[in-house]
Design an enzyme around this catalytic site. Structure first.
Site, mmCIF file in Angstrom:
data_model
loop_
_atom_site.group_PDB
_atom_site.id
_atom_site.type_symbol
_atom_site.label_atom_id
_atom_site.label_comp_id
_atom_site.label_asym_id
_atom_site.label_seq_id
_atom_site.Cartn_x
_atom_site.Cartn_y
_atom_site.Cartn_z
ATOM 1 C CD GLU A 238 -2.498 1.108 2.800
ATOM 2 O OE1 GLU A 238 -3.167 2.085 3.146
ATOM 3 O OE2 GLU A 238 -2.432 0.050 3.472
ATOM 4 C CG ASP A 240 -1.464 5.069 3.188
ATOM 5 O OD1 ASP A 240 -2.268 4.485 2.445
ATOM 6 O OD2 ASP A 240 -1.257 4.724 4.358
ATOM 7 C CD GLU A 243 -3.572 7.447 5.665
ATOM 8 O OE1 GLU A 243 -4.601 6.841 6.038
ATOM 9 O OE2 GLU A 243 -2.437 7.190 6.071
ATOM 10 C CG HIS A 254 1.657 1.402 4.914
ATOM 11 N ND1 HIS A 254 1.740 1.309 6.283
ATOM 12 C CD2 HIS A 254 1.027 2.575 4.663
ATOM 13 C CE1 HIS A 254 1.188 2.372 6.846
ATOM 14 N NE2 HIS A 254 0.754 3.165 5.869
#
Length: 491
Positions: A238, A240, A243, A254
């Site tokens: 993942e 990101d 956010e 991640h």
């Protein structure tokens, strides 16, 4: 998604959950959301518009009895129907995923290149939060490869002026399958109905994973009357990219270890559950860069250097070295026709980094006292780059956090630590903020608008008319201090 606690509980007050059979009661029509692919030749940028669209995740859909002329729910509240779903296999065979009313039920609207997601939408039912994916066609997700060719960048505009403490606007990519896992086991719905989700938190709240149910061992949530947890989790790499709310923001890779695409985990160690957090296949913490957490409290927020009362252009650059390994992830901003470089870390012992590199992550973890899983063997940016090269799906969402109330993004966290210690304070929000059940009543009209999504070569996606520092356009700078690519200045 979150760097610290995304046991991602996307709350809904109606019985909409993911399914595997394709329903026929309600037609599925995907809202259009154009995006662009950009290139640069000499001093000229060229962006080609794509007729992409979005699809809502199956977690928000009506899951019904798939038998002819039967309309009873397979899942109500936070429990499965025991007759229709006595086992993982039976549930996937007996239950159908239906089409969606995007605006009326979910508060999802599009206009040209802009997508708006509402936090709470009340109609004949009440819906909370949503997650959509960008599609190439009505049956296939748009696949992004940020490691293609030379170093790449991804850009979008965002308006978080209506995003208070505790509500998260998240834009990120995960290593899902382009077809949503269509025809895997009992999955007959596929990307058309938003199936196939996974992320680095190995979420257990998914009702189906890789075409099989997650019914066996299902436990209703004690804090969310519409959510629960199955024995299995869906793990994958993942990235990101964003956010944020109006108070704080972070971007966080991640990576996972020794898995490709979606991987179903069924034991607490592999899933990284509870005390096994740092023994699992994925890095749930990741390595984040949050300007406030890195010590600059004047950079991002209402009236600050990056003013969240106004629309923002966010650019993320994925930088490769001469061996095509991912070695750096940069962040730049554009507002009021001016390029704003990412703020630098201000904590002693880390260095004046303003981007994510493995060296930054080693020092940040050490100074903050965080677990070093990210930079342990088999992880880090190299592993993240390998995953990005295989292709990722873009997810765009709005949600609240039942597990940690989003404190890991916008408040002092953990709450039992001194906020003056390095890395504890992540924003100005109170440690008592962020309870989703309170936010539904106090901030129901929260919303985010994403727009102008672009991907392309370095410096090809910036708005025209701005001047960009050469350091953003020249690729990786090795220890020699020389660019691997000639620096470019945007006129």
């Amino acid at each position: 998604m979150p760097a610290f606690s995304k046991i991602a509980l996307f709350s809904s007050l109606i019985a909409y959950v993911s399914a595997q059979q394709a329903g026929s009661v309600t037609a599925e029509t995907h809202p259009g959301l154009t995006s662009s692919v950009c290139t640069r030749s000499g001093t000229t940028n060229t962006c080609t518009t794509k007729s992409t669209k979005v699809v809502i995740d199956g977690n928000w859909r009506w899951l019904r009895n798939n038998q002819a002329n039967q309309y009873n729910n397979c899942y109500t509240g936070n429990s499965f129907d025991a007759t229709l779903c006595p086992s993982n296999t039976a549930c996937a065979q007996n239950c159908a995923l239906e089409g969606s009313d995007y605006s009326g039920t979910y508060g999802i609207t599009t206009s040209g290149n802009a997508l708006t997601l509402k936090f709470v939408t009340r109609s004949s039912t009440t819906n909370v939060g949503s997650r959509v994916y960008l599609m190439d066609t009505d049956t296939s997700y748009n696949m992004f490869n940020f490691m293609d060719s030379n170093s790449q960048e991804f850009a979008f505009d965002v308006d978080v002026s209506n995003m208070p403490c505790g509500v998260n606007a998240a834009l990120y990519t995960v290593e899902m399958k382009a077809n949503g896992g269509l025809n895997t086991a009992n999955n007959k719905a596929g990307a058309k109905f938003g199936t196939g989700y996974c992320d680095a938190q190995c979420p257990h709240d998914l009702k189906f994973i890789e075409g099989s149910g997650n019914v066996e061992g299902w436990t209703p949530s004690s804090t969310d009357s519409n959510a629960g947890f199955g024995k299995a989790g869906a793990c994958c790499n993942e990235m990101d990219i964003w956010e944020a709310n109006s108070i704080s923001n972070a971007y966080t890779p991640h990576p996972c270890k020794n898995i490709v695409g979606v991987s179903r985990c069924e034991d607490p160690v592999t899933c990284g559950d509870g005390s096994n957090r740092y023994a699992g296949v994925c890095d749930k913490d990741g390595c984040d860069f949050n300007p406030y957490r890195q010590g600059n409290h004047d950079f991002y927020g209402p009236g600050k250097t990056v003013d969240t009362t106004k629309k923002i252009t966010v650019i993320t650059q994925f930088i490769k070295d001469s061996s095509s390994n991912l070695v750096e992830i940069r962040r730049a901003w554009v507002q009021n026709n001016q390029v704003i470089l990412q703020s630098k870390n201000e904590w002693a012992g880390i260095g004046d980094y303003n981007s994510i590199t493995d060296d930054y992550c080693v020092k940040q973890k050490s100074v903050f006292g965080d677990n070093s899983y990210f930079v342990s063997p088999g992880g880090g940016l190299v592993e993240m780059g390998k995953s990005l090269a295989r292709g990722h799906v873009l997810a765009l969402s709005i949600w609240a956090d039942h597990a940690a109330h989003l404190l890991w993004l916008n408040s002092p966290y953990p709450v039992d630590k001194d906020p003056s210690l390095p890395g504890v304070a992540r924003g100005t929000c109170s440690t008592t903020s962020g309870d989703p059940n309170e936010l539904i009543n106090s901030a129901p009209n929260s919303s985010v608008t994403y727009s102008n999504i672009k991907v392309g070569q370095l410096c090809s996606t910036f708005p025209s008319g701005v001047t960009i520092p050469d350091s953003l356009c020249g690729g990786y700078i090795p220890p020699s201090g020389k660019f691997l690519q000639a620096p470019i200045r945007i006129p």
